[in-house]
Design a protein around this motif. Sequence first.
Motif, PDB file in Angstrom:
ATOM      1  N   PRO A 242      77.495  -2.826  35.299  1.00 56.58           N
ATOM      2  CA  PRO A 242      78.141  -2.196  34.146  1.00 56.58           C
ATOM      3  C   PRO A 242      77.153  -1.368  33.330  1.00 56.58           C
ATOM      4  N   ILE A 243      77.598  -0.195  32.925  1.00 59.65           N
ATOM      5  CA  ILE A 243      76.775   0.630  32.049  1.00 59.65           C
ATOM      6  C   ILE A 243      76.881   0.119  30.616  1.00 59.65           C
ATOM      7  N   GLU A 244      78.089  -0.201  30.198  1.00 59.03           N
ATOM      8  CA  GLU A 244      78.321  -0.629  28.823  1.00 59.03           C
ATOM      9  C   GLU A 244      78.824  -2.070  28.783  1.00 59.03           C
ATOM     10  N   ARG A 245      78.389  -2.789  27.766  1.00 60.67           N
ATOM     11  CA  ARG A 245      78.920  -4.114  27.433  1.00 60.67           C
ATOM     12  C   ARG A 245      79.172  -4.131  25.930  1.00 60.67           C
ATOM     13  N   ASN A 246      80.396  -4.387  25.545  1.00 59.95           N
ATOM     14  CA  ASN A 246      80.738  -4.363  24.126  1.00 59.95           C
ATOM     15  C   ASN A 246      80.315  -5.634  23.386  1.00 59.95           C
ATOM     16  N   LYS A 247      80.166  -6.717  24.136  1.00 60.04           N
ATOM     17  CA  LYS A 247      79.804  -7.989  23.519  1.00 60.04           C
ATOM     18  C   LYS A 247      78.282  -8.142  23.485  1.00 60.04           C
ATOM     19  N   ASP A 303      83.814  -1.311  34.415  1.00 55.11           N
ATOM     20  CA  ASP A 303      82.950  -2.118  33.563  1.00 55.11           C
ATOM     21  C   ASP A 303      83.674  -3.346  33.030  1.00 55.11           C
ATOM     22  N   ALA A 304      84.974  -3.217  32.763  1.00 56.62           N
ATOM     23  CA  ALA A 304      85.730  -4.351  32.232  1.00 56.62           C
ATOM     24  C   ALA A 304      85.742  -5.509  33.221  1.00 56.62           C
ATOM     25  N   GLU A 305      85.950  -5.195  34.488  1.00 54.06           N
ATOM     26  CA  GLU A 305      85.974  -6.236  35.520  1.00 54.06           C
ATOM     27  C   GLU A 305      84.578  -6.772  35.794  1.00 54.06           C
ATOM     28  N   MET A 306      83.610  -5.869  35.989  1.00 56.45           N
ATOM     29  CA  MET A 306      82.284  -6.298  36.402  1.00 56.45           C
ATOM     30  C   MET A 306      81.527  -6.992  35.275  1.00 56.45           C
ATOM     31  N   SER A 307      81.823  -6.647  34.021  1.00 58.59           N
ATOM     32  CA  SER A 307      81.111  -7.286  32.914  1.00 58.59           C
ATOM     33  C   SER A 307      81.553  -8.731  32.711  1.00 58.59           C
ATOM     34  N   GLN A 308      82.643  -9.136  33.345  1.00 56.39           N
ATOM     35  CA  GLN A 308      83.052 -10.542  33.301  1.00 56.39           C
ATOM     36  C   GLN A 308      82.186 -11.416  34.202  1.00 56.39           C
ATOM     37  N   LEU A 309      81.441 -10.780  35.099  1.00 56.55           N
ATOM     38  CA  LEU A 309      80.729 -11.512  36.143  1.00 56.55           C
ATOM     39  C   LEU A 309      79.256 -11.648  35.783  1.00 56.55           C
ATOM     40  N   GLY A 310      78.773 -12.873  35.770  1.00 56.41           N
ATOM     41  CA  GLY A 310      77.361 -13.108  35.524  1.00 56.41           C
ATOM     42  C   GLY A 310      76.531 -12.829  36.756  1.00 56.41           C
ATOM     43  N   VAL A 311      75.218 -12.772  36.565  1.00 54.51           N
ATOM     44  CA  VAL A 311      74.327 -12.469  37.679  1.00 54.51           C
ATOM     45  C   VAL A 311      74.413 -13.538  38.765  1.00 54.51           C
ATOM     46  N   ALA A 312      74.796 -14.759  38.406  1.00 54.40           N
ATOM     47  CA  ALA A 312      74.908 -15.826  39.406  1.00 54.40           C
ATOM     48  C   ALA A 312      75.926 -15.475  40.481  1.00 54.40           C
ATOM     49  N   THR A 313      76.979 -14.748  40.106  1.00 50.34           N
ATOM     50  CA  THR A 313      78.030 -14.429  41.073  1.00 50.34           C
ATOM     51  C   THR A 313      77.592 -13.388  42.086  1.00 50.34           C
TER      52      THR A 313
END
Length: 357
Positions: A242-247, A303-313
């Motif tokens: 993801p390029i952007e993360r709002n949180k 980005d909405a989908e991929m930002s839900q996923l942590g590096v562990a996944t």
Amino acid sequence: MNMQETKLPHAATRTPGNQKAINLALQGGGAHGAFAWGVLDKLIEDGRLDIEAVSATSAGAMNAVVMAYGVSVGGMEGARAKLEEFWTEISRAGELYSPVRTMPWEKWLQAYGFQSDFSPTFHAFQAMTHLFSPYQLNPFNFNPLKDVLLRVVDFEKLAICNRATRIFLSATNVRTGKIRVFENGELSVDVVMASACLPYVFQAVEIDGESYWDGGFMGNPAIFPLIYHGASRDVVIVHINPIERNKLPKTAPEIFDRMNEISFNSSLMREMRAIEFVTRLIDEGALDGKKYHRMRIHSIRDDAEMSQLGVATKLNPDWDFLCRLRDAGRRRTEEWLDRHFDTVGQGSSVDLTELFL
């Protein structure tokens, strides 16, 4: 796992005269590369775009090589079949060898749309790799990914096949810190392993007397080979990180994830800034538009989908998870085609200043 449930529809009949030429740039990201599998599958199924060349890194390099080999042995339908075979084999190998396991409660949470930023098995694995090197943990240098690639791709055939898509794979020279780009005639399983060599997981890959790590450090993916050698001026970037993360990240795993994303996007951001600068100079008349080419940049990302996923996944080989990412890639590609197909060949479908500056 029920493989019958994963079969995809046949590709549309291709009409070469109506096709538009593009180049692809595929990011790396471990198991998240299944998103790019979905993108490739949908582009091929749609049939309106001709993929002339691909620049890729890490998991993107695997997707690129598997697709190119599929094209060489079975045309575009062969590419789709080989990509599905590859990711199926990745899932099967992961069941046996993956150091990260999805716990039952994690699967239950994911089924209801919740994402945990804490994976016990991943953090245990991460702790081990920060204490011991792959030369200590894996002295015999066993790599199941290499075995999967050798089962799916005949690299000798790929290296001599004129029908294969043009490929540029990036790896990072450990000694010099510079990028090396490998082309079709140089492709081997070791080249792909070098492009995907995370240094805390795998031993450096030696090629021609030099040692290499993951290409994502210096090009994720590299755009310049497509500028110098690609015939088409349209480059479609398939984003994994993801390029952007709002949180704002506040927990330790969230901070680690965001650091990882920023690091592996940095080389792409630099190249996009350079492309924007040259484009602006051409538009302002400061550079000769006949001598310097304006690149047309496009972006497929979620980005909405991929930002839900942590590096562990990124180490999660679960078949349902891989199919979820594949389907997300197909959906986003279908949306992109509906909105931007007419723009291909005419101009960029992204605002470079807004997205990358």
